[in-house]
Each structure stands twice: as C-alpha cells, then as structure tokens.
Design a protein around this motif. Structure first.
Motif, mmCIF file in Angstrom:
data_model
loop_
_atom_site.group_PDB
_atom_site.id
_atom_site.type_symbol
_atom_site.label_atom_id
_atom_site.label_comp_id
_atom_site.label_asym_id
_atom_site.label_seq_id
_atom_site.Cartn_x
_atom_site.Cartn_y
_atom_site.Cartn_z
ATOM 1 N N THR A 1 -13.768 -7.295 2.498
ATOM 2 C CA THR A 1 -14.177 -6.225 3.405
ATOM 3 C C THR A 1 -13.698 -4.879 2.866
ATOM 4 O O THR A 1 -12.857 -4.820 1.970
ATOM 5 C CB THR A 1 -13.600 -6.456 4.803
ATOM 6 O OG1 THR A 1 -12.171 -6.384 4.723
ATOM 7 C CG2 THR A 1 -14.029 -7.795 5.378
ATOM 8 N N LYS A 2 -14.230 -3.837 3.438
ATOM 9 C CA LYS A 2 -13.861 -2.492 3.005
ATOM 10 C C LYS A 2 -12.380 -2.226 3.294
ATOM 11 O O LYS A 2 -11.677 -1.629 2.479
ATOM 12 C CB LYS A 2 -14.743 -1.461 3.722
ATOM 13 C CG LYS A 2 -14.513 -0.056 3.246
ATOM 14 C CD LYS A 2 -15.468 0.910 3.938
ATOM 15 C CE LYS A 2 -15.233 2.333 3.471
ATOM 16 N NZ LYS A 2 -16.150 3.270 4.105
ATOM 17 N N VAL B 1 -9.518 -1.201 0.565
ATOM 18 C CA VAL B 1 -8.702 0.006 0.708
ATOM 19 C C VAL B 1 -7.220 -0.357 0.678
ATOM 20 O O VAL B 1 -6.408 0.322 0.031
ATOM 21 C CB VAL B 1 -9.067 0.763 2.008
ATOM 22 C CG1 VAL B 1 -8.058 1.846 2.329
ATOM 23 C CG2 VAL B 1 -10.461 1.343 1.894
ATOM 24 N N GLU B 2 -6.843 -1.434 1.353
ATOM 25 C CA GLU B 2 -5.447 -1.878 1.345
ATOM 26 C C GLU B 2 -5.004 -2.272 -0.064
ATOM 27 O O GLU B 2 -3.902 -1.926 -0.502
ATOM 28 C CB GLU B 2 -5.267 -3.065 2.291
ATOM 29 C CG GLU B 2 -3.841 -3.553 2.377
ATOM 30 C CD GLU B 2 -3.689 -4.742 3.309
ATOM 31 O OE1 GLU B 2 -2.615 -5.335 3.309
ATOM 32 O OE2 GLU B 2 -4.658 -5.072 4.012
ATOM 33 N N LYS C 1 -1.917 -0.952 -4.902
ATOM 34 C CA LYS C 1 -1.899 -0.743 -6.353
ATOM 35 C C LYS C 1 -1.364 0.651 -6.688
ATOM 36 O O LYS C 1 -0.551 0.805 -7.600
ATOM 37 C CB LYS C 1 -3.313 -0.929 -6.907
ATOM 38 C CG LYS C 1 -3.372 -1.003 -8.400
ATOM 39 C CD LYS C 1 -4.768 -1.356 -8.852
ATOM 40 C CE LYS C 1 -4.832 -1.413 -10.365
ATOM 41 N NZ LYS C 1 -6.168 -1.753 -10.840
ATOM 42 N N LYS C 2 -1.781 1.654 -5.932
ATOM 43 C CA LYS C 2 -1.291 3.011 -6.156
ATOM 44 C C LYS C 2 0.197 3.098 -5.846
ATOM 45 O O LYS C 2 0.963 3.725 -6.589
ATOM 46 C CB LYS C 2 -2.069 3.993 -5.265
ATOM 47 C CG LYS C 2 -1.645 5.433 -5.458
ATOM 48 C CD LYS C 2 -2.443 6.347 -4.554
ATOM 49 C CE LYS C 2 -1.952 7.777 -4.678
ATOM 50 N NZ LYS C 2 -2.615 8.667 -3.747
#
Length: 150
Positions: free
Chosen positions: A43-44, A48-49, A54-55
């Motif tokens: 899912t979107k 995003v999570e 990762k960032k």
C-alpha cells in the motif's frame, strides 16, 4: 518441386523440432509467478513508511561516529573533573595513616608502627570493644589529626 517437398517431409526432418517450436513440458509443479502476477500488495502507506525508515537509517548511520566522539568527550571530561588519580592517592594516604596509628598502654600515640596487634597496645585492627574504639581515637587519631593541621 516435388523432390524438394518430399525431401523436406522426410521422416528424419519431421522428427526434429526447432528451439522456437519446442513443445511445452508438463510437470506437476506450478509455474513460478512472474513479477506482475505476485500476490504481495504494497500500500501507499507501507511504501511511505519504508522510505521514511530508510531515510532515518541513512541519517542515523552518519551520526554514529559523532555520538561516539561525544561519549568519549563526556567520559574524559568526567574523569578529569573528578580528579580520580589524585583522589585515589589522597584516600590511600589517609587510610594508611589511620591504619598505622597505634596507642600505647599509657594512651600516647605511636605513629608509623606496624599494622596489626602490637605488644604496646591498641591499633585499628585489634579493637574489640566500644571502649577500645574511644581509647584508640582519643589517644591516637585525635592527636594525629591535630598535628596535621598545624
């Protein structure tokens, strides 16, 4: 033309199958699914999570050496502020001085005598009663401490 057709339809030529015309092989195991046919649905919000994590990991990984240096700086500052080396030597000197105080039978202090039970009287290591503590302190420690102040 008839000879060429008959040669092309010979029994040996008809039995050979080219790579493009390969017959499908039937097995009991299911075919592996392609990437398009995969059952995993992302899912979107999950994407995003994942990108946020990762960032975060990239920035945290860069900050680890800085954190390590700050920890080392804190430990060195604490060690230097507490003056551990000097404090240990002062404590050791005071403890040795108190342990070396011995009181004679007459009640006078004999500093620098051997530690333990002395034939002359009372030391820190052979005190056996509350009265001995008072005698040892009044006759040995108090005059010793008074001499150090002068």
């Amino acid at each position: 033309k008839s000879k060429s057709r008959s040669q092309s339809k010979s029994p040996t030529a008809s039995n050979q199958v080219s790579d493009d015309e390969a017959a499908p092989v039937t097995t009991d195991s299911p075919k592996p699914k392609s990437r398009v046919e995969c059952d995993i649905v992302v899912t979107k919000a999950e994407l995003v999570e994942y990108l946020h994590t990762k960032k975060w990991w990239k920035t945290s990984r860069v900050q680890i050496p800085y954190t390590f240096l700050m920890w080392i700086n804190f430990m060195v500052s604490t060690y230097l502020h507490a003056q551990v080396y000097q404090s240990f030597h002062i404590r050791d000197a005071v403890a040795n001085a108190i342990e070396s105080v011995a009181v004679n039978q007459e009640g006078s202090a004999a500093c620098g005598q051997s530690v333990g039970v002395t034939s002359a009287g009372l030391s820190l290591h052979n005190i056996s009663s509350q009265g001995d503590i008072y005698d040892w302190f009044q006759g040995g420690v108090a005059p010793f401490a008074g001499k150090a102040r002068r």
